[in-house]
Enzyme design. Structure first.
Site, PDB file in Angstrom:
ATOM      1  N   HIS A   1       0.825  -1.206   0.000  1.00 44.24           N
ATOM      2  CA  HIS A   1       0.000   0.000   0.000  1.00 44.24           C
ATOM      3  C   HIS A   1       0.861   1.258   0.000  1.00 44.24           C
ATOM      4  CE1 HIS A   1      -3.193  -2.750   1.928  1.00 44.24           C
ATOM      5  NE2 HIS A   1      -3.496  -2.557   0.671  1.00 44.24           N
ATOM      6  N   HIS A   2       2.141   1.132  -0.387  1.00 39.43           N
ATOM      7  CA  HIS A   2       2.984   2.341  -0.355  1.00 39.43           C
ATOM      8  C   HIS A   2       2.491   3.372  -1.359  1.00 39.43           C
ATOM      9  CE1 HIS A   2       4.819   0.512  -3.878  1.00 39.43           C
ATOM     10  NE2 HIS A   2       5.448   1.641  -4.120  1.00 39.43           N
TER      11      HIS A   2
ATOM     12  N   LYS B   1      -3.035  -8.678  -6.821  1.00 41.67           N
ATOM     13  CA  LYS B   1      -3.401  -9.735  -7.779  1.00 41.67           C
ATOM     14  C   LYS B   1      -4.598 -10.480  -7.232  1.00 41.67           C
ATOM     15  CE  LYS B   1      -1.191 -11.404 -11.324  1.00 41.67           C
ATOM     16  NZ  LYS B   1      -0.726 -10.511 -12.356  1.00 41.67           N
TER      17      LYS B   1
ATOM     18  N   LYS C   1      -2.785  -2.375  -7.772  1.00 43.61           N
ATOM     19  CA  LYS C   1      -3.135  -2.705  -9.151  1.00 43.61           C
ATOM     20  C   LYS C   1      -2.626  -4.080  -9.507  1.00 43.61           C
ATOM     21  CE  LYS C   1      -4.596  -1.127 -13.196  1.00 43.61           C
ATOM     22  NZ  LYS C   1      -5.309  -2.413 -13.340  1.00 43.61           N
TER      23      LYS C   1
ATOM     24  N   SER D   1      -2.404   0.053 -18.574  1.00 41.83           N
ATOM     25  CA  SER D   1      -3.518   0.133 -17.625  1.00 41.83           C
ATOM     26  C   SER D   1      -3.479   1.474 -16.897  1.00 41.83           C
ATOM     27  CB  SER D   1      -3.416  -0.980 -16.574  1.00 41.83           C
ATOM     28  OG  SER D   1      -4.006  -2.158 -17.048  1.00 41.83           O
TER      29      SER D   1
ATOM     30  N   ASP E   1       8.001   2.992 -12.951  1.00 43.83           N
ATOM     31  CA  ASP E   1       7.420   4.265 -12.494  1.00 43.83           C
ATOM     32  C   ASP E   1       5.921   4.387 -12.771  1.00 43.83           C
ATOM     33  OD1 ASP E   1       9.769   5.337 -11.432  1.00 43.83           O
ATOM     34  OD2 ASP E   1      10.444   5.970 -13.416  1.00 43.83           O
TER      35      ASP E   1
ATOM     36  N   LYS F   1       7.233  -4.555 -10.194  1.00 41.91           N
ATOM     37  CA  LYS F   1       7.075  -4.187 -11.606  1.00 41.91           C
ATOM     38  C   LYS F   1       6.643  -2.730 -11.733  1.00 41.91           C
ATOM     39  CE  LYS F   1       4.506  -7.353 -13.562  1.00 41.91           C
ATOM     40  NZ  LYS F   1       3.451  -8.123 -14.248  1.00 41.91           N
TER      41      LYS F   1
HETATM   42  N1  GLU Z   1      -2.136  -8.813 -15.501  1.00 38.99           N
HETATM   43  C1  GLU Z   1      -1.148  -7.913 -15.977  1.00 38.99           C
HETATM   44  C2  GLU Z   1       0.152  -8.081 -15.233  1.00 38.99           C
HETATM   45  O1  GLU Z   1       0.381  -9.071 -14.606  1.00 38.99           O
HETATM   46  C3  GLU Z   1      -1.643  -6.487 -15.993  1.00 38.99           C
HETATM   47  C4  GLU Z   1      -1.992  -5.902 -14.668  1.00 38.99           C
HETATM   48  C5  GLU Z   1      -2.716  -4.564 -14.774  1.00 38.99           C
HETATM   49  O2  GLU Z   1      -2.854  -4.032 -15.862  1.00 38.99           O
HETATM   50  O3  GLU Z   1      -3.128  -4.082 -13.735  1.00 38.99           O
HETATM   51  O4  GLU Z   1       1.023  -7.271 -15.314  1.00 38.99           O
END
Ligand code: GLU
Length: 483
Positions: free
Chosen positions: A76-77, A118, A82, A374, A111, A106
């Protein structure tokens, strides 16, 4: 084009470490090269929260089945968190936490200002009808809403293995129906269809990012030389494992970049042709026949796992985790391992591959294209305007004035192709692709530089983790949480 069959065999049995332990092992290898206090490192590494939901669904035949789903928010930093939602029989708590952690690193590396998350449901989607999948997706979304694990500023899902735009549309619709007056509700999920406020280029984004990453790595003369390869992508032979959304698009763009795709591997078998395979033709064949087998212009590889050992310059695992094991790693012939999938090699295989003169483009970097676009989609949704809508025509008119001034001054007449090429104003596709290209190029050199400066005897994966850890640590420091 998504993989709806059970994933390629999960070979983790060759490895005692769980997926999350493996990610944490990578973290610790990198942490040694930093000077952050142990307490801060622990806070970065730990999975902040996870929810396990079980819920019933009514099958088409009237029977009731209970399903297991998870959503992990690793860090949560930065908010929102996402990450994708996957549908696979391999889904379990450990896998989801590992994948959420990879999302954190990632996003930091490229950035993208999100924490990592997930989600997943343990199922084989081939066993369910479209309407059952819709009921499952809507019910899972409802569970996430109840537990505050979804929202434009909270946690924003996206497609992943076994899910696509269709599921994202159901998620949006369910969320919106529960929060009818939330202005930003459309930003609660990304990877949506264009018609539902998705963004152009998102579907191709992960595969396109894989292509940009590989292409960039191949431009570094010094690195190619030490691998015994000539610089540049053109002419390099590529074997792709997994012909779902990521594998298909990576193969397509690599081929357009003049690499030679000699192998395509799927669950049902593999294809090989030393002179190259027509990626689009295979996609059309699979669409029509439901399999890549019997495709006429290539040799069939009966057991797709054997295809990993084909002679090639670049091996692109683009399916699921743990495909490269201590057992098959010694037989890989590729000089570059391009990790389009998350965690495609087991920890033991990683150790073996590290000893070899092989360039490993780590998953933390190479498949970041999806979440990068995204991020653009989320920004677009929050601003409620399509990129390029305000400036494109203005830009185009300016270019036209400039072109005619040049024609007047020089007497040169631009061809209609040149007018189109130079004159056109950037639309959403152009802007998304250029933002993605820039992100992948910058992140590559940043990671490579850290490798050179801080851990030259390690691999790029360690460098990618150091880069990410430093950035996350900096945001904790700025928040005043740590000294
Ligand atoms: N599922 C993709 C990943 O593992 C995209 C995640 C996203 O767009 O939030 O990077």
């Amino acid at each position: 084009m998504s993989l709806h069959k059970p994933p390629l065999s999960n070979a983790s049995r060759h490895d005692e470490k769980s997926f999350f332990q493996k990610v944490n092992q990578h973290f610790e290898s990198a942490a040694r090269f930093t000077t952050h206090p142990r307490g801060m490192l622990e806070q970065i590494k730990i999975c902040n929260s996870i929810c396990h939901v079980t819920f019933p669904i009514k099958r088409d035949d009237g029977t009731i089945e209970t399903l297991h789903g998870w959503r992990a928010e690793h860090s949560h930093h930065k908010l929102p968190t996402k990450g994708g939602i996957r549908y696979s029989t391999l889904v379990n708590e450990d896998e989801i936490m590992a994948l959420a952690a990879l999302m954190t690193y990632k996003c930091a590396l490229v950035d993208v200002p999100f924490g990592g998350a997930k989600g997943g449901i343990q199922l084989d989607r081939a066993d369910y009808s479209a309407s059952e999948l819709e009921r499952i997706t809507r019910r899972y979304t409802y569970e996430l809403i109840q537990k505050n694990y979804i929202g434009p500023g909270v946690d924003v899902p996206a497609p992943d293995f076994g899910t696509s735009e269709t599921e994202m549309a159901w998620i949006l619709d369910t969320y919106r129906s529960m929060a009818p007056d939330k202005l930003d509700a459309i930003a609660c999920v990304t990877g949506k269809p264009i018609e539902l406020n998705g963004i152009r280029g998102r579907r191709e984004a992960t595969g396109r990012g894989v292509f940009f990453g590989i292409r960039e790595a191949c431009t570094v003369v010094e690195d190619m030389k030490s691998l015994g390869l000539s610089p540049g992508l053109p002419g390099k032979t590529v074997v792709i494992q997994g012909f779902g959304n990521v594998g298909y698009h990576a193969a397509k763009f690599l081929r357009e970049g003049e690499a030679v795709v000699t192998g395509i591997l799927e669950v049902e078998g593999g294809l090989y042709h030393p002179k190259g395979i027509d990626v689009e033709a295979v996609a059309a064949w699979r669409e029509e026949n439901g399999t890549i087998r019997n495709y006429p212009d290539a040799t069939l590889i009966d057991n797709p796992q054997d295809g990993l050992e084909l002679e090639c310059d670049i091996l692109v695992p683009a399916a699921v985790e743990n495909q490269i094991t201590a057992e098959n790693a010694p037989r890989l012939k590729a000089r570059i391992l391009a990790e389009a999938a998350n965690g495609p090699a087991t920890a033991a295989a990683d150790e073996l591959l590290k000893q070899r003169n092989m360039l490993i483009l780590p998953d933390t970097y190479l498949n970041a294209g999806g979440v990068t676009v995204s991020y653009f989609e989320w920004l677009r949704n929050l601003s409620h305007v399509r990129f390029g809508r305000l400036g494109r025509r203005f830009e185009e008119n300016r270019h036209k004035i400039m072109l005619s001034a040049v024609e007047k001054a020089t007497g040169y007449r631009f061809s209609s192709e040149e007018v189109e090429l130079i004159g056109h104003g950037a639309d959403e596709n152009d802007l998304v692709n250029s933002g993605l290209e820039d992100t992948m190029i910058n992140a590559y050199h940043e990671m490579r530089e850290i490798h050179k400066q801080r851990c030259p005897t390690e691999d790029l994966r360690t460098a990618s983790f150091i880069t990410a850890i430093d950035k996350i640590a900096a945001s904790y420091r700025q928040a005043g949480i740590f000294p």
